[in-house]
Design a protein around this motif. Structure first.
Motif, mmCIF file in Angstrom:
data_model
loop_
_atom_site.group_PDB
_atom_site.id
_atom_site.type_symbol
_atom_site.label_atom_id
_atom_site.label_comp_id
_atom_site.label_asym_id
_atom_site.label_seq_id
_atom_site.Cartn_x
_atom_site.Cartn_y
_atom_site.Cartn_z
ATOM 1 N N LEU A 5 -34.901 45.503 99.932
ATOM 2 C CA LEU A 5 -34.156 45.434 98.675
ATOM 3 C C LEU A 5 -33.691 44.034 98.309
ATOM 4 O O LEU A 5 -32.917 43.854 97.376
ATOM 5 N N GLU A 6 -34.171 43.012 99.050
ATOM 6 C CA GLU A 6 -33.635 41.672 98.781
ATOM 7 C C GLU A 6 -34.171 41.068 97.485
ATOM 8 O O GLU A 6 -33.612 40.109 96.966
ATOM 9 N N HIS A 7 -35.244 41.601 96.953
ATOM 10 C CA HIS A 7 -35.742 41.110 95.662
ATOM 11 C C HIS A 7 -36.203 42.314 94.850
ATOM 12 O O HIS A 7 -37.187 42.958 95.184
ATOM 13 N N VAL A 27 -43.065 41.151 95.157
ATOM 14 C CA VAL A 27 -43.960 41.601 96.223
ATOM 15 C C VAL A 27 -44.098 40.534 97.324
ATOM 16 O O VAL A 27 -44.412 40.867 98.479
ATOM 17 N N ALA A 28 -43.827 39.290 97.001
ATOM 18 C CA ALA A 28 -43.932 38.204 97.988
ATOM 19 C C ALA A 28 -42.966 38.377 99.153
ATOM 20 O O ALA A 28 -43.166 37.790 100.220
ATOM 21 N N ALA A 48 -51.291 39.213 106.848
ATOM 22 C CA ALA A 48 -51.950 38.005 106.344
ATOM 23 C C ALA A 48 -52.790 38.314 105.109
ATOM 24 O O ALA A 48 -52.838 37.524 104.162
ATOM 25 N N ASP A 49 -53.430 39.479 105.112
ATOM 26 C CA ASP A 49 -54.245 39.904 103.974
ATOM 27 C C ASP A 49 -53.363 40.098 102.737
ATOM 28 O O ASP A 49 -53.701 39.645 101.637
ATOM 29 N N LEU A 50 -52.228 40.739 102.941
ATOM 30 C CA LEU A 50 -51.284 40.961 101.845
ATOM 31 C C LEU A 50 -50.814 39.630 101.263
ATOM 32 O O LEU A 50 -50.863 39.403 100.058
ATOM 33 N N ILE A 57 -53.720 35.836 93.602
ATOM 34 C CA ILE A 57 -53.320 36.288 92.259
ATOM 35 C C ILE A 57 -52.402 35.247 91.621
ATOM 36 O O ILE A 57 -52.527 34.942 90.424
ATOM 37 N N ARG A 58 -51.511 34.673 92.430
ATOM 38 C CA ARG A 58 -50.577 33.662 91.908
ATOM 39 C C ARG A 58 -51.341 32.430 91.408
ATOM 40 O O ARG A 58 -50.991 31.842 90.370
ATOM 41 N N ALA A 59 -52.397 32.028 92.119
ATOM 42 C CA ALA A 59 -53.191 30.869 91.704
ATOM 43 C C ALA A 59 -53.854 31.118 90.355
ATOM 44 O O ALA A 59 -53.893 30.225 89.490
ATOM 45 N N VAL A 60 -54.358 32.332 90.149
ATOM 46 C CA VAL A 60 -54.967 32.675 88.855
ATOM 47 C C VAL A 60 -53.894 32.664 87.772
ATOM 48 O O VAL A 60 -54.092 32.087 86.691
ATOM 49 N N TYR A 61 -52.768 33.265 88.040
ATOM 50 C CA TYR A 61 -51.672 33.292 87.062
ATOM 51 C C TYR A 61 -51.237 31.878 86.696
ATOM 52 O O TYR A 61 -51.084 31.548 85.502
#
Length: 210
Positions: A5-7, A27-28, A48-50, A57-61
Protein backbone atom coordinates in the motif's frame (compact mmCIF):
# COMPACT_ATOMS: atom_id res chain seq x y z
CA UNK A 1 0.42 -3.44 4.43
CA UNK A 2 3.62 -1.51 4.09
CA UNK A 3 4.87 -3.10 0.88
CA UNK A 4 1.57 -3.31 -0.99
CA UNK A 5 0.00 0.00 0.00
CA UNK A 6 2.98 2.36 -0.08
CA UNK A 7 2.05 3.70 -3.52
CA UNK A 8 -1.62 3.86 -4.43
CA UNK A 9 -3.04 2.89 -7.80
CA UNK A 10 -5.41 5.43 -9.32
CA UNK A 11 -9.03 4.22 -9.52
CA UNK A 12 -10.01 2.74 -12.88
CA UNK A 13 -11.89 5.41 -14.86
CA UNK A 14 -15.29 4.67 -16.40
CA UNK A 15 -13.82 4.46 -19.91
CA UNK A 16 -11.15 1.97 -18.65
CA UNK A 17 -8.36 4.08 -20.17
CA UNK A 18 -5.41 3.49 -17.84
CA UNK A 19 -2.93 6.36 -17.68
CA UNK A 20 0.55 5.00 -18.32
CA UNK A 21 2.67 7.08 -15.94
CA UNK A 22 0.60 6.67 -12.73
CA UNK A 23 0.26 2.94 -13.50
CA UNK A 24 4.03 2.51 -13.94
CA UNK A 25 4.83 4.54 -10.83
CA UNK A 26 2.49 2.40 -8.73
CA UNK A 27 3.51 -0.94 -10.18
CA UNK A 28 7.23 -0.13 -9.80
CA UNK A 29 6.86 -0.73 -6.04
CA UNK A 30 5.63 -4.31 -6.46
CA UNK A 31 8.63 -6.42 -7.64
CA UNK A 32 9.96 -6.74 -4.03
CA UNK A 33 6.82 -8.80 -3.28
CA UNK A 34 8.63 -11.76 -4.84
CA UNK A 35 11.46 -11.45 -2.30
CA UNK A 36 8.85 -12.28 0.34
CA UNK A 37 8.28 -15.70 -1.27
CA UNK A 38 11.84 -16.93 -0.73
CA UNK A 39 13.13 -19.57 -3.18
CA UNK A 40 15.42 -17.18 -5.12
CA UNK A 41 16.05 -19.66 -7.96
CA UNK A 42 12.37 -19.42 -8.94
CA UNK A 43 11.18 -16.01 -7.81
CA UNK A 44 14.25 -13.86 -8.46
CA UNK A 45 13.77 -14.33 -12.24
CA UNK A 46 10.06 -13.49 -11.88
CA UNK A 47 10.96 -10.35 -9.95
CA UNK A 48 13.63 -9.39 -12.51
CA UNK A 49 11.19 -10.05 -15.36
CA UNK A 50 8.58 -7.82 -13.73
CA UNK A 51 11.08 -5.02 -13.12
CA UNK A 52 12.54 -5.38 -16.63
CA UNK A 53 9.14 -5.16 -18.29
CA UNK A 54 8.23 -2.06 -16.27
CA UNK A 55 11.50 -0.50 -17.45
CA UNK A 56 10.75 -1.35 -21.12
CA UNK A 57 7.27 0.17 -20.96
CA UNK A 58 8.67 3.25 -19.19
CA UNK A 59 11.28 3.73 -21.95
CA UNK A 60 8.55 3.69 -24.61
CA UNK A 61 6.42 6.11 -22.60
CA UNK A 62 9.36 8.49 -22.01
CA UNK A 63 10.06 8.60 -25.75
CA UNK A 64 6.75 10.41 -26.30
CA UNK A 65 4.59 10.96 -23.18
CA UNK A 66 1.81 12.69 -25.11
CA UNK A 67 1.54 9.92 -27.69
CA UNK A 68 1.67 7.15 -25.08
CA UNK A 69 -0.49 8.76 -22.40
CA UNK A 70 -2.55 5.60 -21.83
CA UNK A 71 -1.76 1.89 -22.11
CA UNK A 72 -4.35 1.67 -24.89
CA UNK A 73 -2.45 4.40 -26.78
CA UNK A 74 0.71 2.28 -26.57
CA UNK A 75 -0.91 -0.84 -28.00
CA UNK A 76 -2.65 1.06 -30.78
CA UNK A 77 0.49 2.99 -31.79
CA UNK A 78 2.74 -0.09 -31.65
CA UNK A 79 0.28 -2.11 -33.73
CA UNK A 80 0.74 0.48 -36.47
CA UNK A 81 4.51 0.86 -35.92
CA UNK A 82 5.52 -2.82 -35.79
CA UNK A 83 3.18 -4.29 -38.40
CA UNK A 84 3.38 -8.08 -38.62
CA UNK A 85 5.86 -8.23 -35.69
CA UNK A 86 3.14 -6.97 -33.35
CA UNK A 87 2.12 -7.93 -30.68
CA UNK A 88 5.41 -9.78 -30.06
CA UNK A 89 7.30 -6.50 -29.91
CA UNK A 90 7.96 -3.40 -27.85
CA UNK A 91 5.98 -2.33 -24.81
CA UNK A 92 3.04 -4.46 -25.97
CA UNK A 93 5.03 -7.63 -25.29
CA UNK A 94 6.47 -6.22 -22.06
CA UNK A 95 2.99 -5.38 -20.74
CA UNK A 96 1.75 -8.83 -21.77
CA UNK A 97 4.27 -10.52 -19.47
CA UNK A 98 3.95 -7.85 -16.78
CA UNK A 99 0.22 -8.48 -16.46
CA UNK A 100 0.87 -12.23 -16.10
CA UNK A 101 3.31 -11.66 -13.23
CA UNK A 102 0.80 -9.33 -11.60
CA UNK A 103 -1.98 -11.88 -12.13
CA UNK A 104 0.06 -14.51 -10.30
CA UNK A 105 0.58 -12.10 -7.42
CA UNK A 106 -3.08 -11.05 -7.23
CA UNK A 107 -4.52 -14.59 -7.44
CA UNK A 108 -2.11 -15.73 -4.70
CA UNK A 109 -3.11 -12.86 -2.43
CA UNK A 110 -6.82 -13.26 -3.24
CA UNK A 111 -6.64 -16.95 -2.39
CA UNK A 112 -5.01 -16.17 0.97
CA UNK A 113 -7.54 -13.39 1.60
CA UNK A 114 -10.41 -15.80 0.81
CA UNK A 115 -9.10 -18.23 3.42
CA UNK A 116 -8.29 -21.04 0.96
CA UNK A 117 -5.87 -23.44 2.63
CA UNK A 118 -4.74 -26.98 3.29
CA UNK A 119 -6.75 -27.84 6.42
CA UNK A 120 -4.02 -30.21 7.62
CA UNK A 121 -1.35 -27.51 7.23
CA UNK A 122 -3.22 -24.18 7.55
CA UNK A 123 -0.05 -22.06 7.83
CA UNK A 124 1.31 -23.23 4.47
CA UNK A 125 0.61 -21.29 1.25
CA UNK A 126 1.24 -24.09 -1.26
CA UNK A 127 -2.45 -24.36 -2.15
CA UNK A 128 -2.60 -20.61 -2.81
CA UNK A 129 0.61 -20.53 -4.86
CA UNK A 130 -0.39 -23.55 -6.95
CA UNK A 131 -3.75 -21.96 -7.75
CA UNK A 132 -2.04 -18.71 -8.77
CA UNK A 133 0.47 -20.56 -10.95
CA UNK A 134 -2.22 -22.66 -12.66
CA UNK A 135 -4.29 -19.57 -13.49
CA UNK A 136 -1.61 -17.02 -14.36
CA UNK A 137 1.57 -18.64 -15.63
CA UNK A 138 1.59 -22.41 -16.12
CA UNK A 139 0.29 -22.51 -19.69
CA UNK A 140 2.98 -20.04 -20.78
CA UNK A 141 5.84 -22.09 -19.29
CA UNK A 142 7.66 -25.00 -20.85
CA UNK A 143 8.16 -28.35 -19.10
CA UNK A 144 11.37 -27.36 -17.28
CA UNK A 145 9.95 -24.14 -15.85
CA UNK A 146 6.82 -25.97 -14.73
CA UNK A 147 8.90 -28.61 -12.92
CA UNK A 148 11.00 -25.92 -11.27
CA UNK A 149 7.91 -24.15 -9.99
CA UNK A 150 6.22 -27.33 -8.74
CA UNK A 151 9.33 -28.07 -6.68
CA UNK A 152 9.52 -24.52 -5.35
CA UNK A 153 6.19 -24.67 -3.53
CA UNK A 154 7.80 -26.87 -0.85
CA UNK A 155 10.20 -24.04 0.02
CA UNK A 156 7.60 -21.28 0.28
CA UNK A 157 7.40 -19.41 3.59
CA UNK A 158 4.67 -19.96 6.13
CA UNK A 159 1.65 -17.68 5.69
CA UNK A 160 2.52 -15.94 8.97
CA UNK A 161 6.07 -15.25 7.73
CA UNK A 162 4.78 -13.96 4.37
CA UNK A 163 2.40 -11.55 6.08
CA UNK A 164 5.19 -10.35 8.37
CA UNK A 165 7.48 -9.83 5.35
CA UNK A 166 4.75 -7.83 3.60
CA UNK A 167 4.59 -5.64 6.73
CA UNK A 168 8.37 -5.17 6.40
CA UNK A 169 9.08 -7.13 9.56
CA UNK A 170 6.46 -5.53 11.81
CA UNK A 171 4.33 -7.76 14.00
CA UNK A 172 0.74 -7.11 12.93
CA UNK A 173 -2.41 -9.13 13.67
CA UNK A 174 -3.34 -11.46 10.83
CA UNK A 175 -6.79 -9.86 10.50
CA UNK A 176 -5.18 -6.44 9.97
CA UNK A 177 -2.80 -7.79 7.35
CA UNK A 178 -5.63 -9.55 5.51
CA UNK A 179 -7.69 -6.35 5.55
CA UNK A 180 -4.78 -4.49 3.93
CA UNK A 181 -4.48 -7.22 1.31
CA UNK A 182 -8.19 -6.80 0.62
CA UNK A 183 -7.70 -3.03 0.19
CA UNK A 184 -4.84 -3.60 -2.23
CA UNK A 185 -6.80 -6.16 -4.25
CA UNK A 186 -9.86 -3.90 -4.47
CA UNK A 187 -7.70 -1.20 -6.10
CA UNK A 188 -5.56 -3.29 -8.42
CA UNK A 189 -7.85 -6.10 -9.59
CA UNK A 190 -10.14 -3.84 -11.70
CA UNK A 191 -7.07 -2.32 -13.38
CA UNK A 192 -5.56 -5.70 -14.20
CA UNK A 193 -8.90 -7.00 -15.45
CA UNK A 194 -9.14 -3.98 -17.77
CA UNK A 195 -5.65 -4.69 -19.17
CA UNK A 196 -6.58 -8.32 -19.86
CA UNK A 197 -9.81 -7.16 -21.50
CA UNK A 198 -7.85 -4.72 -23.69
CA UNK A 199 -5.52 -7.51 -24.88
CA UNK A 200 -8.49 -9.72 -25.73
CA UNK A 201 -10.33 -6.98 -27.62
CA UNK A 202 -7.23 -6.04 -29.63
CA UNK A 203 -6.32 -9.68 -30.28
CA UNK A 204 -2.92 -8.98 -28.70
CA UNK A 205 -2.66 -12.02 -26.44
CA UNK A 206 -0.03 -14.62 -27.36
CA UNK A 207 0.15 -18.18 -26.02
CA UNK A 208 3.74 -19.18 -26.84
CA UNK A 209 5.75 -20.79 -24.03
CA UNK A 210 8.72 -19.12 -22.34
Amino acid sequence: MALLLEHEFKPLPADKQIETLPFLEAVAHLPPFFDCLGTPIVYSPVKADLAGNIKKIRAVYDSNPAKFKTLQNILEAEKEMHGSAWPKAGATLALMWLKRGLKFMLVLLQSISDGERDEEHPNLIRVNAMKAYEIALKKYHGWMLQKLFMGSVYALPYKSDLLKALEKGKEVKEEESLEKIHQFLSRVTPILDAIYEMYTKMNAELSYKA
